[in-house]
Design a protein around this motif. Sequence first.
Motif, PDB file in Angstrom:
ATOM      1  N   MET A   1     -34.009  40.906 108.751  1.00 57.69           N
ATOM      2  CA  MET A   1     -34.262  40.659 110.171  1.00 57.69           C
ATOM      3  C   MET A   1     -35.693  41.072 110.499  1.00 57.69           C
ATOM      4  O   MET A   1     -36.102  42.169 110.173  1.00 57.69           O
ATOM      5  N   SER A   2     -36.430  40.225 111.160  1.00 58.42           N
ATOM      6  CA  SER A   2     -37.803  40.552 111.504  1.00 58.42           C
ATOM      7  C   SER A   2     -37.825  41.641 112.548  1.00 58.42           C
ATOM      8  O   SER A   2     -37.178  41.565 113.583  1.00 58.42           O
ATOM      9  N   GLY A   3     -38.560  42.696 112.276  1.00 54.39           N
ATOM     10  CA  GLY A   3     -38.713  43.771 113.244  1.00 54.39           C
ATOM     11  C   GLY A   3     -37.452  44.582 113.450  1.00 54.39           C
ATOM     12  O   GLY A   3     -37.360  45.357 114.393  1.00 54.39           O
ATOM     13  N   CYS A   4     -36.445  44.449 112.567  1.00 49.78           N
ATOM     14  CA  CYS A   4     -35.194  45.195 112.707  1.00 49.78           C
ATOM     15  C   CYS A   4     -34.649  45.071 114.119  1.00 49.78           C
ATOM     16  O   CYS A   4     -34.370  46.049 114.805  1.00 49.78           O
ATOM     17  N   VAL A   5     -34.488  43.836 114.562  1.00 49.13           N
ATOM     18  CA  VAL A   5     -34.063  43.576 115.934  1.00 49.13           C
ATOM     19  C   VAL A   5     -32.767  44.280 116.269  1.00 49.13           C
ATOM     20  O   VAL A   5     -32.574  44.763 117.370  1.00 49.13           O
ATOM     21  N   TRP A   6     -31.869  44.366 115.284  1.00 49.23           N
ATOM     22  CA  TRP A   6     -30.548  44.947 115.566  1.00 49.23           C
ATOM     23  C   TRP A   6     -30.471  46.403 115.122  1.00 49.23           C
ATOM     24  O   TRP A   6     -29.384  46.943 114.964  1.00 49.23           O
ATOM     25  N   GLY A   7     -31.601  47.065 114.895  1.00 51.51           N
ATOM     26  CA  GLY A   7     -31.570  48.439 114.448  1.00 51.51           C
ATOM     27  C   GLY A   7     -31.609  48.499 112.930  1.00 51.51           C
ATOM     28  O   GLY A   7     -31.856  47.521 112.239  1.00 51.51           O
ATOM     29  N   ALA A   8     -31.316  49.696 112.369  1.00 51.50           N
ATOM     30  CA  ALA A   8     -31.422  49.902 110.928  1.00 51.50           C
ATOM     31  C   ALA A   8     -30.413  49.045 110.172  1.00 51.50           C
ATOM     32  O   ALA A   8     -30.717  48.460 109.141  1.00 51.50           O
ATOM     33  N   ALA A   9     -29.174  48.948 110.683  1.00 54.26           N
ATOM     34  CA  ALA A   9     -28.155  48.145 110.020  1.00 54.26           C
ATOM     35  C   ALA A   9     -28.046  46.788 110.708  1.00 54.26           C
ATOM     36  O   ALA A   9     -28.050  46.720 111.929  1.00 54.26           O
ATOM     37  N   PRO A  10     -27.971  45.716 109.934  1.00 51.08           N
ATOM     38  CA  PRO A  10     -27.891  44.379 110.551  1.00 51.08           C
ATOM     39  C   PRO A  10     -26.487  44.106 111.091  1.00 51.08           C
ATOM     40  O   PRO A  10     -25.795  43.207 110.630  1.00 51.08           O
ATOM     41  N   LEU A  11     -26.065  44.892 112.051  1.00 51.41           N
ATOM     42  CA  LEU A  11     -24.742  44.753 112.660  1.00 51.41           C
ATOM     43  C   LEU A  11     -24.887  44.736 114.172  1.00 51.41           C
ATOM     44  O   LEU A  11     -25.808  45.324 114.728  1.00 51.41           O
ATOM     45  N   LEU A  12     -23.963  44.076 114.837  1.00 50.85           N
ATOM     46  CA  LEU A  12     -23.953  44.104 116.295  1.00 50.85           C
ATOM     47  C   LEU A  12     -22.526  44.021 116.788  1.00 50.85           C
ATOM     48  O   LEU A  12     -21.638  43.506 116.092  1.00 50.85           O
ATOM     49  N   GLU A  13     -22.303  44.539 117.957  1.00 51.82           N
ATOM     50  CA  GLU A  13     -20.975  44.511 118.567  1.00 51.82           C
ATOM     51  C   GLU A  13     -20.978  43.482 119.690  1.00 51.82           C
ATOM     52  O   GLU A  13     -21.838  43.520 120.571  1.00 51.82           O
ATOM     53  N   ALA A  14     -20.043  42.565 119.624  1.00 55.01           N
ATOM     54  CA  ALA A  14     -19.970  41.515 120.641  1.00 55.01           C
ATOM     55  C   ALA A  14     -18.526  41.098 120.834  1.00 55.01           C
ATOM     56  O   ALA A  14     -17.800  40.880 119.859  1.00 55.01           O
ATOM     57  N   LEU A  15     -18.123  41.007 122.082  1.00 51.42           N
ATOM     58  CA  LEU A  15     -16.786  40.541 122.443  1.00 51.42           C
ATOM     59  C   LEU A  15     -15.690  41.346 121.753  1.00 51.42           C
ATOM     60  O   LEU A  15     -14.673  40.825 121.304  1.00 51.42           O
ATOM     61  N   GLY A  16     -15.936  42.647 121.628  1.00 47.82           N
ATOM     62  CA  GLY A  16     -14.937  43.539 121.067  1.00 47.82           C
ATOM     63  C   GLY A  16     -14.822  43.498 119.548  1.00 47.82           C
ATOM     64  O   GLY A  16     -13.882  44.077 118.987  1.00 47.82           O
ATOM     65  N   ARG A  17     -15.763  42.849 118.877  1.00 49.14           N
ATOM     66  CA  ARG A  17     -15.726  42.760 117.415  1.00 49.14           C
ATOM     67  C   ARG A  17     -17.092  43.108 116.848  1.00 49.14           C
ATOM     68  O   ARG A  17     -18.107  43.032 117.535  1.00 49.14           O
ATOM     69  N   LEU A  18     -17.103  43.486 115.569  1.00 48.28           N
ATOM     70  CA  LEU A  18     -18.347  43.820 114.890  1.00 48.28           C
ATOM     71  C   LEU A  18     -18.801  42.619 114.071  1.00 48.28           C
ATOM     72  O   LEU A  18     -18.003  42.007 113.346  1.00 48.28           O
ATOM     73  N   TRP A  19     -20.086  42.274 114.196  1.00 45.58           N
ATOM     74  CA  TRP A  19     -20.636  41.099 113.519  1.00 45.58           C
ATOM     75  C   TRP A  19     -21.794  41.510 112.605  1.00 45.58           C
ATOM     76  O   TRP A  19     -22.636  42.325 112.979  1.00 45.58           O
ATOM     77  N   GLU A  20     -21.820  40.919 111.418  1.00 46.50           N
ATOM     78  CA  GLU A  20     -22.926  41.134 110.490  1.00 46.50           C
ATOM     79  C   GLU A  20     -23.969  40.040 110.694  1.00 46.50           C
ATOM     80  O   GLU A  20     -23.638  38.856 110.704  1.00 46.50           O
ATOM     81  N   VAL A  21     -25.210  40.451 110.877  1.00 49.37           N
ATOM     82  CA  VAL A  21     -26.304  39.490 111.013  1.00 49.37           C
ATOM     83  C   VAL A  21     -26.751  39.092 109.610  1.00 49.37           C
ATOM     84  O   VAL A  21     -27.223  39.914 108.841  1.00 49.37           O
ATOM     85  N   GLN A  22     -26.591  37.817 109.275  1.00 50.76           N
ATOM     86  CA  GLN A  22     -26.819  37.370 107.899  1.00 50.76           C
ATOM     87  C   GLN A  22     -28.215  36.797 107.649  1.00 50.76           C
ATOM     88  O   GLN A  22     -28.793  37.020 106.595  1.00 50.76           O
ATOM     89  N   ALA A  23     -28.744  36.029 108.606  1.00 44.38           N
ATOM     90  CA  ALA A  23     -30.045  35.386 108.368  1.00 44.38           C
ATOM     91  C   ALA A  23     -30.617  34.849 109.665  1.00 44.38           C
ATOM     92  O   ALA A  23     -29.869  34.449 110.557  1.00 44.38           O
TER      93      ALA A  23
END
Length: 425
Positions: A1-23
């Motif tokens: 991820m450019s600039g670590c948009v989602w923080g250190a780990a490429p994960l985000l929480e949305a709609l009550g679920r955890l999502w992995e940012v792949q590309a």
Amino acid sequence: MSGCVWGAAPLLEALGRLWEVQAPLGSGSSASVYRVRCCGDPRAPPGAVKEFVPPPPRPGPARRPGARPPAADCAEYGFRKERAALEQLRGHRNIVTLYGVFTNHYSANGPSRCLLLELLDISVSELLLHSSNQGCSMWMIQHCARDVLEALAFLHHKGYVHADLKPRNILWSAEEECFKLIDFGLSFKEGNQDVKYIQTDGYRAPEAELQNCLAQAGLQSETECTSAVDLWSLGIVLLEMFSGMKLKHTVQSQEWKTNSSAIIDRIFASEGVVNSAIPAYHLRDLIKSMLHCDQGKRASAEKALCSPFFSIPFAPHIEDLVMLPTPVLRLLNVLSDASLQCEEEYEDILEDIREECQKYGPVVSLLIPKENPGKGQVFVEYANAGDSKAAQKMLTGKIFDGKFVVATFYPLSAYKRGYLYQNLL
């Protein structure tokens, strides 16, 4: 991820679920798009997150009254605008589906607003690159034209203008087997245009071009942009798909402004264009109906759908079936006539193929016709296009019984009807 948009780990929480940012999938002036997959559920379909990222704050004097709002406000406005459009247009099969909205609290420049969307496949822009200046097949052009016109008829009926229709904003849905419109960042309600600079160079209608020029000079245009601007853009897209050429410089030339009809005739009469056959002239007339300089004479989406071009049955080329994913895989160069005639050998091969194909996902059905059409071809239906794509990637070029396997996709709708195209060249 450019600039670590989602923080250190490429994960985000949305709609009550955890999502992995792949590309990353792409970025624009105010937003970036990423491919994501739901964690903990490997069978869940992947999605796309469009993040409206505010730029880092810049020190400086206070904003003057009447000056443009800061970029952070523009990002928020862009998010609200696209969200509103997608929510009102939700439910149409030819418009990208909005799953939900959320705020990413871990963005580098502070909280950012996000749209969670369905993930689509190849764009018309990519299809044009692969056409090697030969143009797309009539089957693909017809499929794209009908799907986009259906979308435009729907959104125009709802009072919306897309205002940025171009090859990059038309994407293929592997699961639903159709083209869909994306990116409603410039869209507006007809009669309430809130931005002056609409559409992209090369796909901009004459009235929008005039409006932009006047706006740059600080003047107001007396001509209002309507839903007709979308038909102009689609006409250019279809002309590019037919010719295999980018037409930006052509449509900006004085010759085009003087006599665009003659240029269109020349493109359709060109010996270098593969598709110069009788049915192509129905397409030519359809395109001309979209490219009147007078927006009042331009065909509406509903009227364009009545063109005789859509009554002609076309079969896909083999290149189409390689490029456009579906849940059905078709394997060529696998079985010989001798294998089909020996029942015991046929059953053994059938079991071997099923076992191999199940490595990439559950096989819903498997068909090997013993007679034409489709004789000796292997049709494998997967539960979803993701499994089919994985299988196509791994099986292409594989050696089976001493022969190199060729793997293409196949239209699910045709497969379900038991219709096997005889000519796919």
